[in-house]
Enzyme design. Structure first.
Site, PDB file in Angstrom:
ATOM      1  N   SER A 142       0.895  -1.289  -0.023  1.00 35.73           N
ATOM      2  CA  SER A 142      -0.127   0.009  -0.032  1.00 35.73           C
ATOM      3  C   SER A 142       0.779   1.181   0.021  1.00 35.73           C
ATOM      4  O   SER A 142       1.988   1.135   0.536  1.00 35.73           O
ATOM      5  CB  SER A 142      -0.784  -0.095   1.313  1.00 35.73           C
ATOM      6  OG  SER A 142      -1.412   1.454   1.600  1.00 35.73           O
ATOM      7  N   TYR A 155      -2.141  -0.248  10.881  1.00 34.62           N
ATOM      8  CA  TYR A 155      -2.284  -0.690   9.361  1.00 34.62           C
ATOM      9  C   TYR A 155      -0.952  -0.099   8.618  1.00 34.62           C
ATOM     10  O   TYR A 155      -0.555  -1.075   7.944  1.00 34.62           O
ATOM     11  CB  TYR A 155      -3.703  -0.149   8.505  1.00 34.62           C
ATOM     12  CG  TYR A 155      -3.924  -0.267   7.287  1.00 34.62           C
ATOM     13  CD1 TYR A 155      -3.880  -1.541   6.957  1.00 34.62           C
ATOM     14  CD2 TYR A 155      -3.735   0.680   6.350  1.00 34.62           C
ATOM     15  CE1 TYR A 155      -3.912  -2.035   5.502  1.00 34.62           C
ATOM     16  CE2 TYR A 155      -4.216   0.342   4.703  1.00 34.62           C
ATOM     17  CZ  TYR A 155      -4.104  -0.822   4.572  1.00 34.62           C
ATOM     18  OH  TYR A 155      -4.359  -1.166   3.286  1.00 34.62           O
TER      19      TYR A 155
HETATM   20  N1  LIG Z   1      -8.570  -0.179  -1.244  1.00 29.09           N
HETATM   21  C1  LIG Z   1      -7.610   0.516  -1.185  1.00 29.09           C
HETATM   22  O1  LIG Z   1      -7.443   1.521  -1.582  1.00 29.09           O
HETATM   23  C2  LIG Z   1      -6.131  -0.223  -0.963  1.00 29.09           C
HETATM   24  C3  LIG Z   1      -4.933   0.551  -0.960  1.00 29.09           C
HETATM   25  C4  LIG Z   1      -3.783  -0.130  -0.751  1.00 29.09           C
HETATM   26  C5  LIG Z   1      -3.680  -1.279  -0.553  1.00 29.09           C
HETATM   27  N2  LIG Z   1      -4.794  -2.246  -0.343  1.00 29.09           N
HETATM   28  C6  LIG Z   1      -4.823  -3.555  -0.087  1.00 29.09           C
HETATM   29  O2  LIG Z   1      -5.423  -4.299  -1.213  1.00 29.09           O
HETATM   30  C7  LIG Z   1      -5.649  -5.472  -0.645  1.00 29.09           C
HETATM   31  C8  LIG Z   1      -7.163  -5.886  -0.886  1.00 29.09           C
HETATM   32  O3  LIG Z   1      -7.863  -4.926  -0.363  1.00 29.09           O
HETATM   33  P1  LIG Z   1      -9.256  -4.250  -1.123  1.00 29.09           P
HETATM   34  O4  LIG Z   1      -9.437  -2.809  -1.353  1.00 29.09           O
HETATM   35  O5  LIG Z   1      -9.565  -5.230  -2.340  1.00 29.09           O
HETATM   36  O6  LIG Z   1     -10.487  -4.646  -0.190  1.00 29.09           O
HETATM   37  P2  LIG Z   1     -11.381  -5.820   0.031  1.00 29.09           P
HETATM   38  O7  LIG Z   1     -12.345  -5.963  -1.083  1.00 29.09           O
HETATM   39  O8  LIG Z   1     -12.115  -5.573   1.596  1.00 29.09           O
HETATM   40  O9  LIG Z   1     -10.606  -7.154   0.015  1.00 29.09           O
HETATM   41  C9  LIG Z   1      -9.876  -7.613   1.265  1.00 29.09           C
HETATM   42  C10 LIG Z   1      -9.974  -9.089   1.122  1.00 29.09           C
HETATM   43  O10 LIG Z   1      -9.313  -9.692   2.202  1.00 29.09           O
HETATM   44  C11 LIG Z   1     -10.021 -10.999   2.616  1.00 29.09           C
HETATM   45  N3  LIG Z   1      -9.727 -11.142   4.078  1.00 29.09           N
HETATM   46  C12 LIG Z   1      -9.644 -10.366   5.106  1.00 29.09           C
HETATM   47  N4  LIG Z   1      -9.696 -11.019   6.323  1.00 29.09           N
HETATM   48  C13 LIG Z   1      -9.223 -12.236   6.015  1.00 29.09           C
HETATM   49  C14 LIG Z   1      -8.990 -13.413   6.634  1.00 29.09           C
HETATM   50  N5  LIG Z   1      -8.685 -13.520   7.718  1.00 29.09           N
HETATM   51  N6  LIG Z   1      -9.057 -14.685   6.025  1.00 29.09           N
HETATM   52  C15 LIG Z   1      -8.922 -14.598   4.575  1.00 29.09           C
HETATM   53  N7  LIG Z   1      -9.524 -13.565   3.843  1.00 29.09           N
HETATM   54  C16 LIG Z   1      -9.384 -12.368   4.493  1.00 29.09           C
HETATM   55  C17 LIG Z   1     -11.594 -10.466   2.528  1.00 29.09           C
HETATM   56  O11 LIG Z   1     -12.156 -11.553   2.425  1.00 29.09           O
HETATM   57  P3  LIG Z   1     -13.719 -11.634   3.262  1.00 29.09           P
HETATM   58  O12 LIG Z   1     -14.537 -10.538   2.731  1.00 29.09           O
HETATM   59  O13 LIG Z   1     -14.349 -12.940   2.830  1.00 29.09           O
HETATM   60  O14 LIG Z   1     -13.234 -11.632   4.729  1.00 29.09           O
HETATM   61  C18 LIG Z   1     -11.475  -9.767   1.184  1.00 29.09           C
HETATM   62  O15 LIG Z   1     -11.690 -10.433   0.172  1.00 29.09           O
HETATM   63  C19 LIG Z   1      -5.432  -5.651   0.896  1.00 29.09           C
HETATM   64  O16 LIG Z   1      -4.177  -6.120   1.369  1.00 29.09           O
HETATM   65  C20 LIG Z   1      -5.341  -4.029   1.051  1.00 29.09           C
HETATM   66  O17 LIG Z   1      -4.615  -3.592   2.353  1.00 29.09           O
HETATM   67  C21 LIG Z   1      -5.986  -1.518  -0.637  1.00 29.09           C
END
Ligand SMILES: NC(=O)c1ccc[n+]([C@@H]2O[C@H](COP(=O)([O-])OP(=O)(O)OC[C@H]3O[C@@H](n4cnc5c(N)ncnc54)[C@H](OP(=O)(O)O)[C@@H]3O)[C@@H](O)[C@H]2O)c1
Length: 242
Positions: A142, A155
């Site tokens: 991130s 975080y």
């Molecule tokens: N969105 C942003 O602006 C952003 C920016 C920088 C980095 N990121 C990173 O990108 C990655 C994906 O995030 P996203 O933005 O696409 O959000 P998201 O849609 O909320 O995706 C997060 C995923 O992680 C899974 N997860 C969380 N806890 C878990 C656990 N204990 N076991 C298995 N799966 C788990 C969730 O599955 P369930 O829903 O089934 O629990 C969900 O599918 C993350 O690492 C996040 O930190 C996002």
């Protein structure tokens, strides 16, 4: 297609970035394993989209922070698909909380899914990745891995740690032909952002599909020019000021 008949494991592929990457991989002929993601319904939705385009997909759902669950899922998935060429450590959790309110158990929860899970899962996958002639690991870090952000101490700490792990591993396995990359997005309009930053609207935000496009470039590009990390910011931010 460069990725034809490759096998990719993607954690947290039930929505957001993980789902977009899974679909993009399937379009390139990859056999996709939707690995982890507590909600089976969300993973099944992504799986259906892949099936609709004629792609190959398997679903292994469970809480990755439960180490024995992660190990069982991994061996079941490996038994089913036989190999792994690409590991995408994407599952993660954000937390908007004042430092003084971030309890030890919240800290542990964030560190577990954002750092410990990618670390242990990569250890499980490594012996299999070494057998591939084109192995890649992508850790979804991130912009918060690069700077301090108020109200996000746990975080931010977790993503700094993930980036540190990525840097060390990349050097350690490079001579085994395994490429390890970090991708550091910011401001991607997903469920995570909708919950942690309800003040943000989709305007000027990065889409999960744009992040997937960049990840696909990393996976397909295998020349002498090695890309360690890509940092992406949303259009609403000033360039070079994350
Ligand atoms: N969105 C942003 O602006 C952003 C920016 C920088 C980095 N990121 C990173 O990108 C990655 C994906 O995030 P996203 O933005 O696409 O959000 P998201 O849609 O909320 O995706 C997060 C995923 O992680 C899974 N997860 C969380 N806890 C878990 C656990 N204990 N076991 C298995 N799966 C788990 C969730 O599955 P369930 O829903 O089934 O629990 C969900 O599918 C993350 O690492 C996040 O930190 C996002």
């Amino acid at each position: 297609m460069v990725l034809d008949n490759r096998v990719a494991f993607i954690t947290g592929a039930g929505g957001g970035i993980g789902s977009a990457v899974a679909l993009a991989l399937a379009k390139e002929g990859c056999n996709v394993v939707l690995f982890g993601g507590k909600s089976i319904e969300k993973l099944n939705k992504t799986a259906q989209k892949i099936k609709d385009i004629g792609g190959k997909v398997e679903v292994f759902s469970g809480d990755l922070t439960d180490e024995s669950c992660m190990k069982d899922l991994f061996s079941s998935a490996l038994n089913k698909v036989g190999k792994i060429d690409i590991l995408i450590n994407n599952a993660g959790m954000a937390l908007n909380s004042a430092f003084e309110d971030t309890t030890a158990s919240l800290f542990d929860k964030i560190m577990n899914i954002n750092v410990r899970v990618p670390y242990i899962l990569t250890q499980l996958a490594l012996p299999e990745l070494k057998k591939s002639d084109r192995a890649s690991i992508i850790n979804v870090a991130s912009v918060v891995a690069h700077a301090g952000y108020a109200m996000q101490s746990a975080y931010v700490a977790s993503k700094h740690a993930l980036l540190g792990f990525t840097k060390s591993l990349a050097g350690e396995v490079f001579d085994k032909g395994i490429r390890v990359h970090a991708i550091s997005p910011g401001g991607v309009y997903t469920d995570m952002v909708k919950v942690s930053r309800p003040d943000l609207t989709p305007d000027g935000m990065t889409t999960p599909e744009e992040v997937a496009e960049v990840i696909m470039f990393l996976l397909k590009h295998r020349g002498n020019a090695v890309i360690d990390e890509i940092l992406i910011h949303r259009a609403g931010k000033t360039p070079f000021l994350i």
